[in-house]
Scaffold this motif. Structure first.
Motif, short mmCIF file in Angstrom:
data_model
loop_
_atom_site.label_atom_id
_atom_site.label_comp_id
_atom_site.label_asym_id
_atom_site.label_seq_id
_atom_site.Cartn_x
_atom_site.Cartn_y
_atom_site.Cartn_z
N ASP A 1 0.82 -1.21 0.00
CA ASP A 1 0.00 0.00 0.00
C ASP A 1 0.86 1.26 0.00
N ARG A 2 2.17 1.09 0.02
CA ARG A 2 3.07 2.24 -0.02
C ARG A 2 3.30 2.66 -1.46
N LEU A 3 3.43 3.96 -1.65
CA LEU A 3 3.63 4.51 -2.99
C LEU A 3 4.90 5.35 -3.01
N GLN A 4 5.72 5.15 -4.05
CA GLN A 4 6.84 6.04 -4.32
C GLN A 4 6.66 6.63 -5.71
N THR A 5 6.90 7.94 -5.84
CA THR A 5 6.84 8.58 -7.16
C THR A 5 8.15 9.29 -7.44
N ARG A 6 8.44 9.41 -8.74
CA ARG A 6 9.58 10.17 -9.22
C ARG A 6 9.11 11.04 -10.38
N GLN A 7 9.52 12.28 -10.35
CA GLN A 7 9.15 13.17 -11.44
C GLN A 7 10.34 14.02 -11.85
N HIS A 8 10.61 14.07 -13.15
CA HIS A 8 11.69 14.89 -13.69
C HIS A 8 11.12 16.20 -14.19
N ARG A 9 11.71 17.31 -13.72
CA ARG A 9 11.22 18.62 -14.11
C ARG A 9 12.40 19.56 -14.38
N PRO A 10 12.24 20.55 -15.25
CA PRO A 10 13.29 21.56 -15.42
C PRO A 10 13.48 22.36 -14.13
N ALA A 11 14.66 22.91 -13.97
CA ALA A 11 14.94 23.77 -12.81
C ALA A 11 14.70 25.24 -13.13
N VAL A 12 14.64 25.56 -14.41
CA VAL A 12 14.49 26.94 -14.87
C VAL A 12 13.35 26.98 -15.87
N ALA A 13 12.57 28.05 -15.83
CA ALA A 13 11.45 28.21 -16.76
C ALA A 13 11.53 29.59 -17.39
N THR A 14 10.84 29.75 -18.49
CA THR A 14 10.71 31.05 -19.16
C THR A 14 9.29 31.55 -18.98
N HIS A 15 9.14 32.74 -18.45
CA HIS A 15 7.80 33.27 -18.21
C HIS A 15 7.09 33.48 -19.54
N PRO A 16 5.87 32.96 -19.70
CA PRO A 16 5.19 33.00 -21.01
C PRO A 16 4.83 34.39 -21.49
N GLN A 17 4.69 35.36 -20.58
CA GLN A 17 4.35 36.71 -21.01
C GLN A 17 5.59 37.61 -21.14
N THR A 18 6.47 37.56 -20.16
CA THR A 18 7.61 38.48 -20.17
C THR A 18 8.81 37.94 -20.94
N GLY A 19 8.87 36.60 -21.14
CA GLY A 19 10.01 36.00 -21.81
C GLY A 19 11.26 35.93 -20.96
N GLU A 20 11.16 36.25 -19.66
CA GLU A 20 12.32 36.25 -18.77
C GLU A 20 12.53 34.87 -18.15
N LYS A 21 13.80 34.55 -17.89
CA LYS A 21 14.10 33.30 -17.21
C LYS A 21 13.87 33.46 -15.71
N VAL A 22 13.26 32.43 -15.11
CA VAL A 22 13.01 32.43 -13.67
C VAL A 22 13.51 31.13 -13.08
N TRP A 23 14.02 31.20 -11.84
CA TRP A 23 14.36 30.00 -11.09
C TRP A 23 13.05 29.39 -10.63
N PHE A 24 12.72 28.19 -11.12
CA PHE A 24 11.38 27.66 -10.93
C PHE A 24 11.46 26.17 -10.60
N ASN A 25 11.80 25.88 -9.36
CA ASN A 25 11.87 24.49 -8.89
C ASN A 25 11.78 24.49 -7.37
N GLN A 26 11.62 23.30 -6.82
CA GLN A 26 11.58 23.16 -5.36
C GLN A 26 12.66 22.20 -4.86
N ALA A 27 13.78 22.19 -5.55
CA ALA A 27 14.87 21.30 -5.13
C ALA A 27 15.28 21.57 -3.69
N HIS A 28 15.35 22.84 -3.31
CA HIS A 28 15.79 23.20 -1.96
C HIS A 28 14.77 22.77 -0.91
#
Length: 320
Positions: free
Chosen positions: A201-228
């Protein structure tokens, strides 16, 4: 013309009073004023990344829900694939994370560990804490720029792998996925590129995600992760070592690795946390404050506090 309050950043003399809007002199109800000023409110958030509405007459969480739906122009989103305990109110309004009052919640963009996240968030202060309890903010663009290149480039190249083990120490999977059905959990995981493994009944998940994203309106790079936040070094004191010794690395409630599975050094997480700390500022909550955020441009967190504190949140404009 709205009166504006002067508020200073923590550890800074920079006045940012144009982002806090004192509406206490308005004779209309909070909802009526919002309906008449939707375009202006959205302009504030689009221009500055956030806006604090102060002094509106709001009498219930239902009215707050209606206010957010009016501003966002769509129904609020249900909060599925949660990472922290909270209580659901009506109309997809939730309490903010219900960790003990003496705990600090680190800066984060909501759901940055997922492939779906809200672009807009609204917080409503029902009861401000006796002391502390502010919701600090940090500009994700500034965080991206200030992380040392050697750390930033590796994260940008490899991304982040989030590992979660549900139930024993972390939230049970039934609460995270808001279902009692393993079949529904598996369907959600497949739809959202989440690897999963059942051990009884135990569940483990793994998900791969980028650490940086580009804001869809401004086009600026943002630090966008929860690694910390996910990284095992974020557990207080000596707990990571004790937990590893007692249950093993693979059974830790949550952890973060580089996207290729290699470990992230504790020292690099400490550097990232310091960058967040240096970029953080806050406002002292007042009753009936509404804080509106662009969830990609600004992170939020929580200070430790004393006394009773009640802050609600609603989210909308889900993107992936």
């Amino acid at each position: 013309m709205d009166q504006l309050l002067s508020v200073k950043m923590d550890k800074s003399s920079e006045v940012i009073d144009h982002r806090i809007h004192d509406l206490s002199s308005q004779k209309q109800s909070g909802l009526a004023w919002v309906k008449d000023h939707v375009e202006q409110i959205n302009h504030w958030v689009n221009s500055d990344g956030f806006a604090l509405l102060r002094g509106l007459n709001i009498v219930s969480s239902n009215q707050f829900s209606t206010i957010l739906e009016t501003i966002f122009g769509e129904p609020l989103s249900q909060y599925v694939y949660r990472s922290s305990p909270r209580t659901a109110m009506r109309n997809n309004i939730y309490t903010t994370t219900e960790y003990h009052a003496d705990q600090v919640i680190l800066q984060h963009n909501e759901n940055a560990y997922s492939n779906r996240w809200p672009m807009r968030m609204g917080f409503f202060c029902v009861v401000p804490a006796k002391t502390g309890g502010d919701t600090p903010l940090a500009d994700s663009r500034v965080v991206y720029q200030n992380i040392p290149e050697s750390i930033r480039d590796k994260f940008e190249r490899l991304g982040v792998m989030y590992v979660r083990n549900y139930g024993e120490i972390d939230l049970p999977w039934q609460e995270v996925f808001q279902t009692q059905s393993k079949v529904e959990v598996e369907a959600y995981c497949k739809e959202n590129d989440i690897e999963f493994e059942w051990q009884g009944d135990r569940l483990q998940t793994r998900q791969h995600r980028p650490a940086v994203a580009t804001h869809p309106q401004t086009g600026e790079k943002v630090w966008f992760n929860q690694a910390h936040l996910f990284h095992s070094s974020s557990i207080d004191g000596q707990m990571p070592d004790l937990m590893r010794a007692s249950i093993g690395e693979q059974r830790l409630p949550r952890n973060a690795y580089y996207g290729d599975g290699s470990p992230i050094a504790d020292e690099d997480i400490q550097v990232i946390n310091q960058v967040y700390k240096d970029a953080t500022f806050s406002y002292q909550w007042q009753r009936n404050d509404i804080l509106l955020l662009d969830n990609m441009l600004y992170t939020h967190g929580r200070q430790a506090y004393s006394g009773v504190r009640k802050v609600l949140v609603g989210m909308a404009k889900i993107v992936s």
